[in-house]
Design an enzyme around this catalytic site. Structure first.
Site, PDB file in Angstrom:
ATOM      1  CD  GLU A   1      10.927 -38.901  31.570  1.00 50.73           C
ATOM      2  OE1 GLU A   1      10.918 -39.373  32.721  1.00 50.73           O
ATOM      3  OE2 GLU A   1      10.161 -38.003  31.198  1.00 50.73           O
TER       4      GLU A   1
ATOM      5  CD  GLU B   1       6.970 -35.717  27.042  1.00 46.71           C
ATOM      6  OE1 GLU B   1       7.019 -35.139  28.147  1.00 46.71           O
ATOM      7  OE2 GLU B   1       7.141 -36.946  26.916  1.00 46.71           O
TER       8      GLU B   1
ATOM      9  CG  ASN C   1      10.051 -38.937  24.551  1.00 48.81           C
ATOM     10  OD1 ASN C   1      10.319 -38.042  23.763  1.00 48.81           O
ATOM     11  ND2 ASN C   1       9.143 -38.812  25.516  1.00 48.81           N
TER      12      ASN C   1
ATOM     13  CG  ASP D   1       5.727 -27.792  28.693  1.00 47.90           C
ATOM     14  OD1 ASP D   1       6.968 -27.822  28.851  1.00 47.90           O
ATOM     15  OD2 ASP D   1       4.950 -28.546  29.316  1.00 47.90           O
TER      16      ASP D   1
ATOM     17  CG  HIS E   1       8.749 -30.927  29.500  1.00 50.51           C
ATOM     18  ND1 HIS E   1       7.422 -30.642  29.263  1.00 50.51           N
ATOM     19  CD2 HIS E   1       8.876 -32.272  29.408  1.00 50.51           C
ATOM     20  CE1 HIS E   1       6.773 -31.790  29.043  1.00 50.51           C
ATOM     21  NE2 HIS E   1       7.637 -32.781  29.115  1.00 50.51           N
TER      22      HIS E   1
HETATM   23  O1  G3I Z   1      -5.920 -39.162  37.809  1.00 52.28           O
HETATM   24  C1  G3I Z   1      -5.597 -38.723  39.130  1.00 52.28           C
HETATM   25  C2  G3I Z   1      -6.804 -38.152  39.821  1.00 52.28           C
HETATM   26  O2  G3I Z   1      -7.771 -39.159  39.982  1.00 52.28           O
HETATM   27  C3  G3I Z   1      -6.381 -37.569  41.162  1.00 52.28           C
HETATM   28  O3  G3I Z   1      -7.465 -36.905  41.726  1.00 52.28           O
HETATM   29  C4  G3I Z   1      -5.254 -36.575  40.982  1.00 52.28           C
HETATM   30  C5  G3I Z   1      -4.747 -36.056  42.314  1.00 52.28           C
HETATM   31  O4  G3I Z   1      -3.388 -35.662  42.232  1.00 52.28           O
HETATM   32  O5  G3I Z   1      -4.168 -37.208  40.321  1.00 52.28           O
HETATM   33  C6  G3I Z   1      -4.519 -37.683  39.040  1.00 52.28           C
HETATM   34  O6  G3I Z   1      -3.390 -38.252  38.452  1.00 52.28           O
HETATM   35  C7  G3I Z   1      -2.420 -37.356  37.999  1.00 52.28           C
HETATM   36  C8  G3I Z   1      -2.207 -37.591  36.527  1.00 52.28           C
HETATM   37  O7  G3I Z   1      -1.159 -36.782  36.049  1.00 52.28           O
HETATM   38  C9  G3I Z   1      -3.465 -37.267  35.696  1.00 52.28           C
HETATM   39  O8  G3I Z   1      -3.786 -35.924  35.817  1.00 52.28           O
HETATM   40  C10 G3I Z   1      -1.141 -37.601  38.763  1.00 52.28           C
HETATM   41  O9  G3I Z   1      -1.307 -37.243  40.137  1.00 52.28           O
HETATM   42  C11 G3I Z   1      -0.030 -36.802  38.157  1.00 52.28           C
HETATM   43  O10 G3I Z   1       1.199 -37.175  38.777  1.00 52.28           O
HETATM   44  C12 G3I Z   1       0.072 -37.074  36.682  1.00 52.28           C
HETATM   45  O11 G3I Z   1       1.071 -36.245  36.163  1.00 52.28           O
HETATM   46  C13 G3I Z   1       1.523 -36.601  34.877  1.00 52.28           C
HETATM   47  C14 G3I Z   1       3.024 -36.765  34.891  1.00 52.28           C
HETATM   48  O12 G3I Z   1       3.465 -37.070  33.594  1.00 52.28           O
HETATM   49  C15 G3I Z   1       3.501 -37.860  35.814  1.00 52.28           C
HETATM   50  O13 G3I Z   1       4.887 -37.934  35.750  1.00 52.28           O
HETATM   51  C16 G3I Z   1       1.133 -35.486  33.925  1.00 52.28           C
HETATM   52  O14 G3I Z   1      -0.279 -35.388  33.802  1.00 52.28           O
HETATM   53  C17 G3I Z   1       1.762 -35.777  32.560  1.00 52.28           C
HETATM   54  O15 G3I Z   1       1.544 -34.656  31.731  1.00 52.28           O
HETATM   55  C18 G3I Z   1       3.248 -36.006  32.730  1.00 52.28           C
HETATM   56  O16 G3I Z   1       3.810 -36.263  31.496  1.00 52.28           O
HETATM   57  C19 G3I Z   1       5.205 -36.520  31.482  1.00 52.28           C
HETATM   58  C20 G3I Z   1       5.471 -37.431  30.326  1.00 52.28           C
HETATM   59  O17 G3I Z   1       4.707 -38.592  30.439  1.00 52.28           O
HETATM   60  C21 G3I Z   1       6.943 -37.777  30.232  1.00 52.28           C
HETATM   61  N1  G3I Z   1       7.751 -36.592  30.192  1.00 52.28           N
HETATM   62  C22 G3I Z   1       7.508 -35.627  31.255  1.00 52.28           C
HETATM   63  C23 G3I Z   1       6.042 -35.257  31.311  1.00 52.28           C
HETATM   64  C24 G3I Z   1       5.800 -34.204  32.366  1.00 52.28           C
HETATM   65  O18 G3I Z   1       6.016 -34.709  33.645  1.00 52.28           O
END
Ligand code: G3I
Length: 452
Positions: free
Chosen positions: A162, A267, A203, A269, A239
Site C-alpha cells: 500500500e 485479497e 501490493n 472479497d 477488496h
Molecule cells: O489480536 C487482537 C486481539 O487480541 C484483540 O482482542 C482484538 C481486539 O480488537 O484485536 C486483535 O487484533 C486485530 C487483528 O486484526 C487480528 O484479528 C486488530 O484489532 C485488527 O485491526 C486487525 O485487523 C487486520 C487489518 O489488516 C489491520 O489493518 C485484519 O485482521 C486483516 O485482515 C487486515 O488485512 C489487511 C491486509 O493486511 C492489507 N490489505 C488490507 C487488509 C484489510 O484491512
C-alpha cells in the site's frame, strides 16, 4: 411465540372445524462443495487459488476446508511486523511458523505478507525517533530476519504494501517520510538477497481497474524494471463492493503482465450491506466469477487469493459496520453461490449449487371453514444456511394473514418468507420452523416450497 409482522389484515379466524393437513418434502438449493476442490480446478488452469488464514483456527472444519480447497495460504496477520517483533529484539514466530507448517503438510504455497507497510507495525517502531540511517537499518534487518527465517518456504512476498494514495502520489508513511521513495527499491533488493527464490511483489488496494493509483503503480513497476530492481509481481488486493468489479480489471492485469511481471489477486472479497439475501448472493457470485475470469484470461495472472474463505473470519464487519458476507463460505462453512462461481470460472462444471442438502417441509396444521394454520420447517443435513427465504405459490384462494418466526409477504399468489433476525442460521443437522395463519376458499392445496 412472537408475532413478527402482520403484513395482512386479520380475518376474524374461527376454530370451528379442525382438519389435519398433509406435509410435503421439497428440496432446496445449497450446500455441498463442488466435487473437484478449487485447488485442483485452479491447478488444471495453471493457476493458484489461495486464502488468507488465521493460524489459531486451522483445525476442525476451518482447517479441513483451508487444506482441501486451497493451494496457497497467506497469513492474514501473523507475518506483519507488529506480530513477529512486538518488542524490539524479541520475536514471536509462533503463528507464522504454524501456518507455514500447515501449508507444507498440505502441499500448499505460502504468500508472505507483508514486510514494509505503514500499518500493524510494532509501537516501539512507530513511536521511536529515528534517523534515516537508523530507519534504513531497521527495515533492512527486519527483511533479512523475516525473509531469511522462511527462506525457501515462501513462494512470494508482499514486500511493499500500500505505498500509494488514491491520486497516485506516494502515501505519507514512516518509510516514505523517512527514506523517500527509494525505500521501495531497497526493500525489494534486500528481500532478493535474503531469499533469491521468492517472488517479490508490490501490493495495493483500489488498483484493480485502470485509474490514477494503478497507473502510478504501473509507472513505478516500469521504472523499477528499467533500473534492474528485483520486482516479480504486482498484487491487486481486490477488496470489492457488491456489483462494482471494475470493467477494466482484465485490461489492467494485462498491462502489468505486459511489463514482464506476474499479477496476483491477493485479497479478494466482495462485501455487501447486511443482511445477505439470495439476490445479493447471486450478484456476489457474478462478481467473484468476473474476477476469476479476468485472471484466468491472462497467462501471467498466477494466483487468486481470497481474504478469508469464511464469513466467520473476515475483516469486513468490524471495519465496515453493517457490511459483511464478503467471502465464498458462510459463517457455518457452507459454500455460498460465490464458491460455485469460483469453481465454474476455474473450469468446474456448475454454478448451480447441488440440491437436496437443505429441505423445506410445508404442513397444514389445523384447518376450518375459512382459515388454517401453516408451518414450514427448514432442515439441513450435510449442509447449513446462514439466512433463508422460503418461497411458494398458492394454488387456490389462499392468503397468509399473519406470520411468526419469519417475515412473510404475499403478492398475488406468490408468498416469500424471510428469516427473522434471530433464526437465519440453520446448522448442519439442525432445523428452523416458522408458522402462519391463512385464509382459504375453495380448496387448500399444499404448495411446493423452494429455498432461496
Ligand atoms: O489480536 C487482537 C486481539 O487480541 C484483540 O482482542 C482484538 C481486539 O480488537 O484485536 C486483535 O487484533 C486485530 C487483528 O486484526 C487480528 O484479528 C486488530 O484489532 C485488527 O485491526 C486487525 O485487523 C487486520 C487489518 O489488516 C489491520 O489493518 C485484519 O485482521 C486483516 O485482515 C487486515 O488485512 C489487511 C491486509 O493486511 C492489507 N490489505 C488490507 C487488509 C484489510 O484491512
Amino acid at each position: 411465540m412472537r408475532s413478527l409482522r402482520t403484513g395482512f389484515r386479520g380475518t376474524g379466524l374461527s376454530l370451528a372445524a379442525v382438519v389435519t393437513g398433509a406435509a410435503l418434502l421439497l428440496t432446496a438449493p445449497v450446500a455441498h462443495a463442488a466435487d473437484t476442490p478449487l485447488r485442483d480446478l485452479a491447478a488444471a488452469k495453471g493457476k493458484v487459488i489461495g486464502t488468507a488464514v488465521t493460524g489459531s483456527k486451522l483445525t476442525g472444519s476451518y482447517g479441513d476446508i483451508a487444506g482441501a480447497q486451497f493451494n496457497s495460504l497467506t497469513p492474514g496477520n501473523a507475518m506483519k511486523w507488529g506480530s513477529v517483533e512486538p518488542t524490539q529484539g524479541s520475536f514471536n514466530w509462533t503463528e507464522a511458523d504454524q501456518i507455514v507448517a500447515f501449508a507444507q503438510a498440505h502441499n500448499q504455497q505460502v504468500r508472505g505478507h507483508t514486510l514494509a507497510w505503514h500499518s500493524q507495525n510494532p509501537s516501539w517502531l512507530t513511536n521511536g525517533t529515528w534517523t534515516s540511517a537508523q530507519l534504513s537499518t531497521l527495515l533492512q534487518n527486519h527483511i533479512n530476519t523475516e525473509v531469511g527465517r522462511y527462506k525457501g518456504k515462501i513462494a512470494a512476498w508482499d514486500v511493499v504494501n500500500e505505498p500509494f494514495n488514491e491520486d497516485g502520489t506516494y502515501r505519507s508513511t514512516l518509510w516514505y517520510n523517512g527514506l523517500g521513495a527509494n525505500y521501495i527499491a531497497n526493500a525489494l533488493t534486500w528481500a532478493r538477497a535474503a531469499d533469491p527464490a521468492a517472488k517479490l511483489y508490490i501490493n495495493d488496494y483500489n488498483v484493480e481497474g485502470v485509474n490514477a493509483k494503478s497507473t502510478a503503480l504501473y509507472n513505478l513497476v516500469k521504472s523499477l524494471k528499467a533500473a534492474g530492481v528485483p520486482i516479480d509481481g504486482v498484487g491487486l488486493q481486490a477488496h470489492l463492493i457488491l456489483g462494482q468489479v471494475p470493467a477494466t480489471l482484465q485490461q489492467n492485469i494485462q498491462r502489468f503482465a505486459d511489463l514482464g511481471v506476474d499479477v496476483a489477486i491477493t485479497e479478494l472479497d466482495v462485501r455487501m450491506a447486511l443482511p445477505a439475501d439470495s439476490t445479493k448472493l447471486a450478484q456476489q457470485a457474478a462478481d467473484y466469477k468476473a474476477v476469476l475470469a479476468a485472471c484466468v484470461a491472462v497467462t501471467r495472472c498466477v494466483n487468486v487469493t481470497v481474504w478469508g474463505f469464511t464469513d466467520s473470519d473476515s475483516w469486513v464487519p468490524s471495519t465496515f459496520p453493517g457490511y459483511g458476507a464478503a467471502t465464498p463460505y458462510d459463517e457455518n462453512y457452507a459454500p455460498k453461490p460465490a464458491y460455485y462461481a469460483i469453481a465454474e470460472a476455474l473450469g468446474g462444471g456448475t454454478t448451480t449449487p447441488p440440491t437436496g442438502a437443505c429441505t423445506a417441509t410445508y404442513a397444514v396444521g389445523s384447518q376450518w371453514n375459512t382459515g388454517f394454520t401453516g408451518q414450514v420447517t427448514i432442515a439441513c443435513s450435510g449442509a447449513s444456511l446462514s439466512s433463508w427465504h422460503a418461497n411458494w405459490t398458492f394454488g387456490a384462494g389462499q392468503q397468509v394473514t399473519q406470520a411468526w418466526n419469519a417475515i412473510c409477504t404475499q403478492s398475488g399468489t406468490a408468498v416469500s418468507c424471510a428469516n427473522a433476525s434471530y433464526n437465519g442460521s440453520v446448522p448442519d443437522g439442525g432445523s428452523v420452523s416458522f408458522g402462519f395463519n391463512g385464509s382459504w376458499s375453495g380448496s387448500n392445496p399444499v404448495p411446493t416450497v423452494t429455498l432461496g
